[in-house]
Design a protein around this motif. Structure first.
Motif, PDB file in Angstrom:
ATOM      1  N   SER A 143      -7.993 -13.335   1.656  1.00 40.68           N
ATOM      2  CA  SER A 143      -6.942 -12.581   2.420  1.00 40.68           C
ATOM      3  C   SER A 143      -7.088 -11.222   2.069  1.00 40.68           C
ATOM      4  O   SER A 143      -6.828 -10.034   2.424  1.00 40.68           O
ATOM      5  CB  SER A 143      -5.643 -13.095   2.471  1.00 40.68           C
ATOM      6  OG  SER A 143      -5.622 -14.105   3.367  1.00 40.68           O
ATOM      7  N   VAL A 144      -7.576 -10.903   0.610  1.00 41.51           N
ATOM      8  CA  VAL A 144      -7.546  -9.496  -0.061  1.00 41.51           C
ATOM      9  C   VAL A 144      -8.590  -8.732   0.818  1.00 41.51           C
ATOM     10  O   VAL A 144      -8.493  -7.535   0.555  1.00 41.51           O
ATOM     11  CB  VAL A 144      -8.023  -9.649  -1.444  1.00 41.51           C
ATOM     12  CG1 VAL A 144      -7.034 -10.362  -2.233  1.00 41.51           C
ATOM     13  CG2 VAL A 144      -9.337 -10.093  -1.596  1.00 41.51           C
ATOM     14  N   TYR A 145      -9.553  -9.188   1.489  1.00 40.91           N
ATOM     15  CA  TYR A 145     -10.479  -8.465   2.280  1.00 40.91           C
ATOM     16  C   TYR A 145      -9.864  -7.725   3.166  1.00 40.91           C
ATOM     17  O   TYR A 145     -10.488  -6.497   3.662  1.00 40.91           O
ATOM     18  CB  TYR A 145     -11.738  -9.188   2.550  1.00 40.91           C
ATOM     19  CG  TYR A 145     -12.624  -9.869   1.417  1.00 40.91           C
ATOM     20  CD1 TYR A 145     -13.393  -8.925   0.717  1.00 40.91           C
ATOM     21  CD2 TYR A 145     -12.507 -10.915   0.892  1.00 40.91           C
ATOM     22  CE1 TYR A 145     -14.132  -9.180  -0.381  1.00 40.91           C
ATOM     23  CE2 TYR A 145     -13.302 -11.241  -0.079  1.00 40.91           C
ATOM     24  CZ  TYR A 145     -14.197 -10.364  -0.663  1.00 40.91           C
ATOM     25  OH  TYR A 145     -14.896 -10.733  -1.914  1.00 40.91           O
ATOM     26  N   GLY A 146      -8.760  -8.452   4.006  1.00 47.22           N
ATOM     27  CA  GLY A 146      -7.942  -7.488   4.608  1.00 47.22           C
ATOM     28  C   GLY A 146      -8.748  -6.565   5.958  1.00 47.22           C
ATOM     29  O   GLY A 146      -9.203  -7.372   6.932  1.00 47.22           O
ATOM     30  N   ALA A 147      -8.636  -5.381   6.195  1.00 49.83           N
ATOM     31  CA  ALA A 147      -9.350  -4.842   6.869  1.00 49.83           C
ATOM     32  C   ALA A 147     -10.947  -4.739   6.683  1.00 49.83           C
ATOM     33  O   ALA A 147     -11.523  -3.964   8.019  1.00 49.83           O
ATOM     34  CB  ALA A 147      -8.682  -3.284   7.247  1.00 49.83           C
ATOM     35  N   ASN A 148     -11.571  -5.216   5.859  1.00 45.33           N
ATOM     36  CA  ASN A 148     -12.877  -4.935   5.890  1.00 45.33           C
ATOM     37  C   ASN A 148     -13.727  -5.739   6.954  1.00 45.33           C
ATOM     38  O   ASN A 148     -13.087  -6.748   7.469  1.00 45.33           O
ATOM     39  CB  ASN A 148     -13.322  -5.590   4.315  1.00 45.33           C
ATOM     40  CG  ASN A 148     -13.069  -4.526   3.278  1.00 45.33           C
ATOM     41  OD1 ASN A 148     -12.228  -3.944   3.190  1.00 45.33           O
ATOM     42  ND2 ASN A 148     -13.881  -4.848   2.312  1.00 45.33           N
ATOM     43  N   GLN A 157     -17.281  -5.451  -2.829  1.00 50.03           N
ATOM     44  CA  GLN A 157     -16.636  -4.393  -1.852  1.00 50.03           C
ATOM     45  C   GLN A 157     -15.186  -4.082  -2.429  1.00 50.03           C
ATOM     46  O   GLN A 157     -14.577  -4.793  -3.321  1.00 50.03           O
ATOM     47  CB  GLN A 157     -16.530  -5.149  -0.611  1.00 50.03           C
ATOM     48  CG  GLN A 157     -17.653  -5.564   0.299  1.00 50.03           C
ATOM     49  CD  GLN A 157     -17.479  -6.435   1.571  1.00 50.03           C
ATOM     50  OE1 GLN A 157     -16.376  -6.421   1.879  1.00 50.03           O
ATOM     51  NE2 GLN A 157     -18.373  -6.709   2.098  1.00 50.03           N
ATOM     52  N   ASN A 158     -14.992  -2.883  -1.947  1.00 47.14           N
ATOM     53  CA  ASN A 158     -13.484  -2.466  -1.939  1.00 47.14           C
ATOM     54  C   ASN A 158     -12.595  -3.031  -1.394  1.00 47.14           C
ATOM     55  O   ASN A 158     -12.882  -3.322  -0.057  1.00 47.14           O
ATOM     56  CB  ASN A 158     -13.322  -1.038  -1.726  1.00 47.14           C
ATOM     57  CG  ASN A 158     -12.115  -0.278  -1.957  1.00 47.14           C
ATOM     58  OD1 ASN A 158     -10.982  -0.588  -1.049  1.00 47.14           O
ATOM     59  ND2 ASN A 158     -11.664   0.367  -3.049  1.00 47.14           N
ATOM     60  N   ALA A 167      -1.507 -11.098   1.008  1.00 49.00           N
ATOM     61  CA  ALA A 167      -2.919 -10.406   0.541  1.00 49.00           C
ATOM     62  C   ALA A 167      -2.593  -9.455  -0.454  1.00 49.00           C
ATOM     63  O   ALA A 167      -3.370  -9.434  -1.416  1.00 49.00           O
ATOM     64  CB  ALA A 167      -3.663  -9.919   1.662  1.00 49.00           C
ATOM     65  N   ALA A 168      -1.516  -8.616  -0.440  1.00 49.76           N
ATOM     66  CA  ALA A 168      -1.030  -7.503  -1.276  1.00 49.76           C
ATOM     67  C   ALA A 168      -0.624  -8.070  -2.710  1.00 49.76           C
ATOM     68  O   ALA A 168      -1.016  -7.582  -3.645  1.00 49.76           O
ATOM     69  CB  ALA A 168      -0.249  -6.793  -0.786  1.00 49.76           C
ATOM     70  N   THR A 169      -0.162  -9.165  -2.706  1.00 51.39           N
ATOM     71  CA  THR A 169       0.109  -9.967  -3.906  1.00 51.39           C
ATOM     72  C   THR A 169      -1.054 -10.366  -4.705  1.00 51.39           C
ATOM     73  O   THR A 169      -1.185 -10.430  -5.885  1.00 51.39           O
ATOM     74  CB  THR A 169       1.532 -10.947  -3.559  1.00 51.39           C
ATOM     75  OG1 THR A 169       0.846 -12.055  -3.237  1.00 51.39           O
ATOM     76  CG2 THR A 169       2.378 -10.450  -3.095  1.00 51.39           C
ATOM     77  N   LYS A 170      -1.954 -11.068  -3.895  1.00 46.65           N
ATOM     78  CA  LYS A 170      -3.258 -11.375  -4.466  1.00 46.65           C
ATOM     79  C   LYS A 170      -4.124 -10.213  -4.966  1.00 46.65           C
ATOM     80  O   LYS A 170      -4.710 -10.585  -6.138  1.00 46.65           O
ATOM     81  CB  LYS A 170      -3.835 -12.421  -3.465  1.00 46.65           C
ATOM     82  CG  LYS A 170      -3.383 -13.638  -3.154  1.00 46.65           C
ATOM     83  CD  LYS A 170      -3.159 -14.422  -4.378  1.00 46.65           C
ATOM     84  CE  LYS A 170      -2.537 -15.931  -4.106  1.00 46.65           C
ATOM     85  NZ  LYS A 170      -2.515 -16.897  -5.402  1.00 46.65           N
ATOM     86  N   LYS A 171      -4.231  -9.392  -4.505  1.00 48.87           N
ATOM     87  CA  LYS A 171      -4.850  -7.902  -4.731  1.00 48.87           C
ATOM     88  C   LYS A 171      -4.140  -7.337  -6.165  1.00 48.87           C
ATOM     89  O   LYS A 171      -4.612  -7.312  -7.221  1.00 48.87           O
ATOM     90  CB  LYS A 171      -4.724  -7.129  -3.923  1.00 48.87           C
ATOM     91  CG  LYS A 171      -5.441  -5.815  -4.344  1.00 48.87           C
ATOM     92  CD  LYS A 171      -6.772  -5.473  -4.823  1.00 48.87           C
ATOM     93  CE  LYS A 171      -7.198  -4.428  -5.582  1.00 48.87           C
ATOM     94  NZ  LYS A 171      -7.424  -3.337  -4.643  1.00 48.87           N
ATOM     95  N   ALA A 264     -16.113  -6.500  -9.406  1.00 50.69           N
ATOM     96  CA  ALA A 264     -16.146  -7.946  -9.923  1.00 50.69           C
ATOM     97  C   ALA A 264     -16.183  -7.995 -11.372  1.00 50.69           C
ATOM     98  O   ALA A 264     -16.379  -9.276 -11.797  1.00 50.69           O
ATOM     99  CB  ALA A 264     -17.122  -8.429  -9.111  1.00 50.69           C
ATOM    100  N   THR A 265     -16.612  -6.926 -12.319  1.00 55.86           N
ATOM    101  CA  THR A 265     -16.815  -7.260 -13.579  1.00 55.86           C
ATOM    102  C   THR A 265     -16.268  -6.068 -14.188  1.00 55.86           C
ATOM    103  O   THR A 265     -15.436  -5.189 -13.439  1.00 55.86           O
ATOM    104  CB  THR A 265     -18.360  -7.178 -13.899  1.00 55.86           C
ATOM    105  OG1 THR A 265     -18.710  -5.801 -13.799  1.00 55.86           O
ATOM    106  CG2 THR A 265     -19.196  -8.195 -13.096  1.00 55.86           C
TER     107      THR A 265
END
Length: 349
Positions: A143-148, A157-158, A167-171, A264-265
């Motif tokens: 869900s963090v990928y959102g509008a991607n 990816q950003n 999704a915001a809480t997971k980010k 990612a790193t």
């Protein structure tokens, strides 16, 4: 080139693995996988009534039959309770899977997401920090990928445009985890799960809802008029990835650069991975496989896309495969009949 990870250390079998959300779908399946491998597991869950507590109790009953399992009924948002638990149990590894799940529920009950997913996660981070935990692995979400819209979704990816509070809480979890990895050199790995399904699944998820409705002769609601793609990931594949990642402690990435940062790193012991099946399935195709497994045709009511939902998910798991030599492969033609078999054995029908 994938960022390096430390070779798998030989962790002591005497060191328990703390699994939060042990009465939940993925937490239960992971705990059972670890126990079968001979590891000691300390399970934590508050048995939230978000969905049928009897299902959660049935999962715990299965775990209780295996040697090496200890259970604590505890809310992870309980700061003193969590501090005491970490101090007493001294886990060597932590798999943090407890969360308030569900995109749609977050539209009407936002406060529960902050309590469980933000406050609760902070308590887990603090417990790990103060008690020498060697590796924290936690559940994030696709869900963090959102509008991607660039597919497949890559951890490079950003992900700054979430479409739901869930999704915001997971980010937020990913950002908090990086802070602790940076400040305290605490090894942390986040796993973005893609549409898990399978035996003992969650009753609020589409496959479970569809199965129940079809067997009861009720219509199913098909959102976005069926124009949805999901990277359905069979739960046993998913927890195999989690189990392997637990023993792969991340090292700082020497190639990381602030001029072109890889999300990612890090220069800290921090990693993010996707866990998905890498083969998105059309929602109508999933329904077709489910109908075949049930031997019944679904009555369908077509609806608009719901707020917070995304029309497509598709995981790039290249980094995960490079790190642990594994990626999910179970197709829905195998996974869905297994789910239906379990559902009928548990609920009848």
């Amino acid at each position: 080139m994938p960022a390096p990870v430390d070779p798998s250390p030989e962790f002591s079998g005497a060191d328990p693995v703390l699994v939060t959300g042990a009465a939940g779908f993925i937490g239960f399946t992971l705990a059972r996988r670890l126990l079968a491998a001979g590891r000691r597991v300390v399970g934590v869950d508050n048995l939230s009534p978000y969905y049928d507590v009897r299902l959660k109790e049935a999962r715990l009953a299965v775990l209780a039959e295996q040697p090496g399992f200890t259970f604590h009924r505890l809310d992870i948002a309980d700061r003193p309770g969590m501090a005491d638990l970490f101090a007493r149990e001294k886990p060597g590894l932590v798999a943090h899977l407890a969360a308030q799940a569900g995109v749609r529920h977050s539209l009407t009950h936002p406060e529960t997401y902050v309590d469980a997913n933000v406050v609760g996660f902070l308590n887990v981070l603090e417990g790990c920090r103060h008690n020498g935990v060697r590796h924290l692995v936690y559940a994030s979400s696709s869900s963090v990928y959102g509008a991607n819209t660039a597919m497949p979704f890559s951890v490079r990816q950003n992900v700054d445009h979430p479409l739901s509070l869930y999704a915001a809480t997971k980010k937020a979890n990913e950002l908090m985890a990086h802070c602790y990895a940076h400040l305290y050199r605490m090894p942390v790995t986040g796993l973005r799960f893609f549409t898990a399904y399978g035996p003992w699944g969650r009753p609020d998820m589409a496959m479970f809802l569809f199965t129940r409705a079809i067997l009861e002769g009720r219509p199913i609601e098909v959102f976005n008029h069926g124009h949805m793609l999901r990277d359905f990931t069979y739960v046993d594949d998913l927890v195999e990835g989690v189990a392997r990642v637990l023993d792969r402690v991340p090292a700082p990435d020497p190639a990381w650069s602030g001029d072109a940062p890889n999300p990612a790193t890090s220069t800290a012991p921090y990693r993010l991975y996707n866990i998905g099946n890498t083969r998105p399935v059309a929602l109508m195709d999933m329904i077709g496989v489910l109908e075949k497994a049930l031997g019944r045709e679904a009555q369908k009511i077509f609806r608009e896309l719901q707020p917070g939902d995304v029309p497509e998910t598709y995981a790039d798991v290249a980094e995960l495969e490079a790190a642990i030599d594994f990626h999910p492969t179970t197709p829905i033609e195998i996974g869905i009949p297994r789910f239906v078999e379990w559902y009928r054995s548990f609920y009848g029908g």
